[in-house]
Motif scaffolding. Structure first.
Motif, PDB file in Angstrom:
ATOM      1  N   ARG A 126      27.961   9.641  28.346  1.00 35.68           N
ATOM      2  CA  ARG A 126      28.734   9.804  29.581  1.00 35.68           C
ATOM      3  C   ARG A 126      30.064   9.059  29.509  1.00 35.68           C
ATOM      4  NH1 ARG A 126      23.821   9.917  34.110  1.00 35.68           N
ATOM      5  NH2 ARG A 126      22.373  11.033  32.739  1.00 35.68           N
ATOM      6  N   VAL A 127      30.023   7.856  28.965  1.00 34.87           N
ATOM      7  CA  VAL A 127      31.264   7.086  28.815  1.00 34.87           C
ATOM      8  C   VAL A 127      32.184   7.760  27.796  1.00 34.87           C
ATOM      9  CG1 VAL A 127      32.232   4.891  28.009  1.00 34.87           C
ATOM     10  CG2 VAL A 127      30.229   4.900  29.516  1.00 34.87           C
ATOM     11  N   VAL A 154      27.962  18.036  29.642  1.00 33.35           N
ATOM     12  CA  VAL A 154      27.693  17.796  28.227  1.00 33.35           C
ATOM     13  C   VAL A 154      26.442  16.958  28.030  1.00 33.35           C
ATOM     14  CG1 VAL A 154      28.576  16.707  26.125  1.00 33.35           C
ATOM     15  CG2 VAL A 154      30.111  18.032  27.586  1.00 33.35           C
ATOM     16  N   CYS A 155      26.278  15.916  28.820  1.00 36.49           N
ATOM     17  CA  CYS A 155      25.228  14.930  28.557  1.00 36.49           C
ATOM     18  C   CYS A 155      23.902  15.246  29.211  1.00 36.49           C
ATOM     19  CB  CYS A 155      25.705  13.542  28.998  1.00 36.49           C
ATOM     20  SG  CYS A 155      27.249  13.035  28.207  1.00 36.49           S
ATOM     21  N   THR A 156      23.850  16.295  30.008  1.00 38.59           N
ATOM     22  CA  THR A 156      22.578  16.678  30.627  1.00 38.59           C
ATOM     23  C   THR A 156      22.128  18.058  30.189  1.00 38.59           C
ATOM     24  OG1 THR A 156      23.704  17.562  32.585  1.00 38.59           O
ATOM     25  CG2 THR A 156      23.044  15.246  32.648  1.00 38.59           C
ATOM     26  N   PRO A 216      17.603  13.472  22.523  1.00 40.29           N
ATOM     27  CA  PRO A 216      17.196  14.238  23.716  1.00 40.29           C
ATOM     28  C   PRO A 216      17.606  13.539  25.010  1.00 40.29           C
ATOM     29  CG  PRO A 216      15.304  13.093  22.815  1.00 40.29           C
ATOM     30  CD  PRO A 216      16.450  12.839  21.864  1.00 40.29           C
ATOM     31  N   ILE A 217      18.886  13.211  25.119  1.00 37.58           N
ATOM     32  CA  ILE A 217      19.379  12.504  26.315  1.00 37.58           C
ATOM     33  C   ILE A 217      19.321  13.397  27.547  1.00 37.58           C
ATOM     34  CG2 ILE A 217      20.843  10.899  25.036  1.00 37.58           C
ATOM     35  CD1 ILE A 217      23.211  12.748  25.554  1.00 37.58           C
ATOM     36  N   PHE A 218      19.222  14.716  27.327  1.00 34.29           N
ATOM     37  CA  PHE A 218      19.179  15.688  28.414  1.00 34.29           C
ATOM     38  C   PHE A 218      17.773  15.861  28.982  1.00 34.29           C
ATOM     39  CE2 PHE A 218      18.689  17.588  24.275  1.00 34.29           C
ATOM     40  CZ  PHE A 218      17.507  18.293  24.405  1.00 34.29           C
ATOM     41  N   ASP A 219      16.763  15.369  28.272  1.00 35.72           N
ATOM     42  CA  ASP A 219      15.356  15.623  28.611  1.00 35.72           C
ATOM     43  C   ASP A 219      14.847  14.522  29.544  1.00 35.72           C
ATOM     44  OD1 ASP A 219      12.644  16.083  28.730  1.00 35.72           O
ATOM     45  OD2 ASP A 219      12.378  16.339  26.571  1.00 35.72           O
TER      46      ASP A 219
END
Length: 237
Positions: A126-127, A154-156, A216-219
């Motif tokens: 996110r940053v 992008v990050c989710t 898997p930062i979106f999971d």
């Protein structure tokens, strides 16, 4: 004798100070993802010929030059400077713009060496997107189009494709929390495992390809305290 001021001309790969401060603000708003961590920005090599010893970084504007202190890993803290904001300054390294890549570096204390905490990686993404750190330059990286420079997209998203870099070339990556453990599939290693030699030059992973991975930062089924573990290529059998 008349004095002439020669303005600083921004390289396309230099980073906007204003955007990087927006990344700092994002870190502060979502600090709960990594409540014990602090924020640094880190420079990494993009070309095989990039010399990382002796790198220097400064905030540069038309009438402003503020050197930044680099740690041994070429990371730094970005200070607030009102004059730099008024000047619409850039953050500049003493290297060719296309020879470096930039990332946020967020590391919670107490995480074992050779592992990463998933909440730290979520916040790094996110940053990093908010700060405009990624410098890929090919249509193949369509996720960097104007519609997908939004960190919330992008990050989710499973298609977000925000690349992370391990400290050494990776053989495998496993995500673990309690009794649950899942091996990251091959298509989440090495920038997806699909880059040709001609494509690679457009990716800021080109010299770090063997260290690159998606997480898997979106999971949402994985909590922030889940741990990402690495098997390295140079580990003993």
């Amino acid at each position: 004798m008349q004095t002439v001021i020669v303005p600083y001309v921004r390289d396309p790969v230099d980073k906007s100070y204003r955007k990087m401060l927006a990344g700092v603000a994002r870190f502060e708003r979502e600090h709960a993802l990594a409540p014990a961590a602090s924020l640094r920005f880190r420079l990494l090599p993009r070309l095989p010929t990039t010399a990382m010893r002796g790198v220097a970084v400064r905030i540069a504007g038309e009438r402003l030059s503020v050197p930044l202190a680099l740690d041994d890993d070429n990371s730094f803290v970005l200070p607030r400077n009102q004059e730099a904001l008024r000047d619409d300054a850039a953050v500049v390294a003493n290297r060719r713009g296309d020879s470096l890549t930039w990332r946020a570096a967020i590391h919670s204390p107490g995480v074992a060496p050779g592992t990463r905490r998933l909440g730290d990686l979520r916040l790094e993404c996110r940053v990093g997107i908010e700060a405009g750190l990624v410098s890929n330059s090919s249509p193949m990286f369509g996720w960097l189009s104007e519609a997908l420079t939004n960190a919330d997209q992008v990050c989710t998203s499973a298609d977000g494709n925000y690349l992370f870099f391990a400290e050494r070339p990776v053989f495998g990556v496993t995500v673990r929390h309690g009794a649950r453990a899942e091996v990251v599939p091959f298509n989440m290693l090495y920038a997806g495992g699909r880059l040709t030699a001609s494509d690679l030059r457009f990716c800021d992973c080109q010299v770090l390809l063997e260290r690159s991975f998606y997480a898997p930062i979106f999971d949402a089924s994985w909590p922030d305290d889940a741990i990402v573990e690495f098997e390295y290529m140079d580990d003993a059998p």
